[in-house]
Design an enzyme around this catalytic site. Structure first.
Site, short mmCIF file in Angstrom:
data_model
loop_
_atom_site.label_atom_id
_atom_site.label_comp_id
_atom_site.label_asym_id
_atom_site.label_seq_id
_atom_site.Cartn_x
_atom_site.Cartn_y
_atom_site.Cartn_z
N SER A 23 43.95 22.07 129.12
CA SER A 23 43.71 21.52 130.46
C SER A 23 44.96 20.86 131.07
O SER A 23 45.22 21.08 132.26
CB SER A 23 42.55 20.52 130.42
OG SER A 23 41.37 21.23 130.18
N THR A 69 35.09 17.19 127.49
CA THR A 69 34.77 18.32 126.63
C THR A 69 34.01 17.83 125.40
O THR A 69 33.63 16.66 125.32
CB THR A 69 36.05 19.15 126.32
OG1 THR A 69 35.68 20.31 125.60
CG2 THR A 69 37.09 18.37 125.53
N LYS A 73 30.00 15.79 126.76
CA LYS A 73 29.47 16.24 128.05
C LYS A 73 28.13 15.60 128.40
O LYS A 73 27.85 15.35 129.57
CB LYS A 73 29.36 17.77 128.09
CG LYS A 73 30.72 18.46 128.14
CD LYS A 73 30.57 19.96 128.25
CE LYS A 73 31.91 20.65 128.30
NZ LYS A 73 31.80 22.10 128.52
N ASN A 94 31.29 18.07 133.00
CA ASN A 94 32.63 18.38 132.49
C ASN A 94 33.73 17.86 133.42
O ASN A 94 34.91 17.95 133.10
CB ASN A 94 32.81 19.89 132.23
CG ASN A 94 33.06 20.68 133.50
OD1 ASN A 94 32.70 20.24 134.61
ND2 ASN A 94 33.66 21.84 133.37
N GLY A 134 22.44 33.01 122.52
CA GLY A 134 22.58 31.57 122.33
C GLY A 134 21.76 30.81 123.35
O GLY A 134 21.51 31.31 124.45
N ALA A 135 21.33 29.60 122.96
CA ALA A 135 20.50 28.79 123.87
C ALA A 135 20.87 27.32 123.74
O ALA A 135 20.03 26.45 123.83
CB ALA A 135 19.03 29.01 123.56
N GLY A 137 23.95 24.14 124.73
CA GLY A 137 24.45 23.49 125.95
C GLY A 137 25.16 24.45 126.88
O GLY A 137 24.99 24.38 128.11
N ARG A 159 18.71 32.11 117.70
CA ARG A 159 18.19 31.92 116.34
C ARG A 159 16.94 31.03 116.38
O ARG A 159 15.93 31.35 115.77
CB ARG A 159 19.30 31.26 115.50
CG ARG A 159 18.95 30.97 114.09
CD ARG A 159 20.13 30.41 113.36
NE ARG A 159 20.66 29.18 113.99
CZ ARG A 159 21.70 28.50 113.55
NH1 ARG A 159 22.36 28.95 112.50
NH2 ARG A 159 22.09 27.41 114.16
N LYS A 163 14.14 26.89 121.52
CA LYS A 163 15.18 26.42 122.45
C LYS A 163 15.37 27.43 123.58
O LYS A 163 15.54 27.06 124.74
CB LYS A 163 16.51 26.22 121.70
CG LYS A 163 16.59 24.85 121.06
CD LYS A 163 17.69 24.76 120.04
CE LYS A 163 19.06 24.59 120.65
NZ LYS A 163 20.10 24.51 119.58
#
Ligand code: ATR
Length: 294
Positions: A23, A69, A73, A94, A134-135, A137, A159, A163
């Protein structure tokens, strides 16, 4: 020459770890485009000390803004005085801007992803079937922006199915066709939930599973992505899903470096109301990362 009358603006990226963060380099490159002077530092903050650190930075040190980060967050979400819609929807902040004694929390990850896919890669999202792996953040942060970009159908594979189900319910409530499939995703499992044989046109990997070399079989069958633009939120050597998708027959596969630069540009715009030209910064970063890898 620096902008007449403009002062050096104090900014930070806060995380733990933080050493790897690109960044500061990205924002200094943006600032040069506008002859701005930035004091942009990396801040390694103890996991329990985000509030204390942020209060001191804004109230005592004259900080204008902050990038936030992992793992802060969510903490930043509770810290700020006001939440922009982007942060509210993502449940995570963020980008913080401090103005008139008040802190505002934003989330630019979603807009960063959308701008990268639709502008840099020129891949239109309207009407598409998107499969998200994926589920966590990251998925929560990108779902609404994908819906806002016009994606017609969303399938979330995770998985932990519960979620994925929670995230899917939120977008279903808006009338979007949204489904959950188990891992690994197969043509049969997709067809059984979506009620058809349409293949995903966009596949986005938000899991960190790619760090394990032999893990792809537990994510999906290669035939699922033959019609898909594949996007890995990781970049560089960590973007194993991206490398795998390329060889597994995806229509196209890219890593998340563009998203990193685009989310930074959106943060920069929140602080300074100026849109930097991201392409030269993206190119420079890509060449540097490639050189470091070799
Ligand atoms: P982020 O903010 O980057 O999304 P996160 O919230 O910790 O991080 O989410 C990580 C995601 O990667 C989750 O979807 C997680 O699956 P679970 O919800 O079942 O935990 C997924 N993930 C991590 N390691 C995994 C593995 N070995 N196999 C499958 N999924 C994995």
């Amino acid at each position: 020459m620096k902008k007449t009358g403009s002062e050096t603006c104090k900014l930070q990226v806060v995380g733990n770890p933080i050493g790897h963060s690109k960044s500061p380099d990205i924002h200094q490159a943006f600032a040069r485009q506008f002859d701005r002077s930035l004091d942009y530092q990396k801040a390694l903050v103890d996991v329990d000390s985000f509030d204390q650190h942020a209060t001191d930075f804004f109230a005592n040190q004259g900080g204008l803004g902050m990038n936030v980060t992992v793992p802060f967050k969510e903490a930043a979400c509770s810290f700020v005085n006001h939440l922009a819609t982007s942060a509210e929807q993502a449940g995570a902040v963020n980008t913080v801007k401090y103005t008139n004694g008040q802190s505002w929390g934003h989330n630019t990850d979603g807009v960063g992803l959308i701008n990268d896919i639709t502008r840099r890669w020129q891949f239109p999202l309207a009407g598409r079937l998107a499969l998200i792996l994926g589920a966590g953040g990251s998925t929560r942060g990108i779902l609404q922006p994908l819906v806002d970009a016009g994606v017609a159908t969303v399938v979330v594979a995770n998985r932990t199915a519960a979620k994925a189900a929670r995230l899917v319910e939120r977008i279903k409530a808006q009338g979007i066709a949204a489904f959950v499939v188990p891992l690994p995703v197969t043509l049969a499992s997709l067809a059984s939930v979506t009620g058809g044989l349409k293949l995903p046109e966009v596949v986005i990997n938000t899991t960190s599973i790619g760090l394990q070399l032999d893990a792809m079989d537990s994510l999906m069958a290669p035939e699922v992505l033959t019609q898909a633009f594949c996007y890995d939120l990781s970049y560089g050597t960590q973007a194993r899903f991206h490398s795998w998708a390329k060889t597994a027959g995806a229509l196209k596969s890219v890593d998340g470096l563009g998203m990193l630069v685009e989310q930074a540009a959106a943060s920069y715009n929140i602080w300074f109301q100026e849109w930097p030209d991201t392409e030269p910064v993206y190119q420079q970063l890509m060449h540097r990362i490639r050189a470091d890898e070799n």
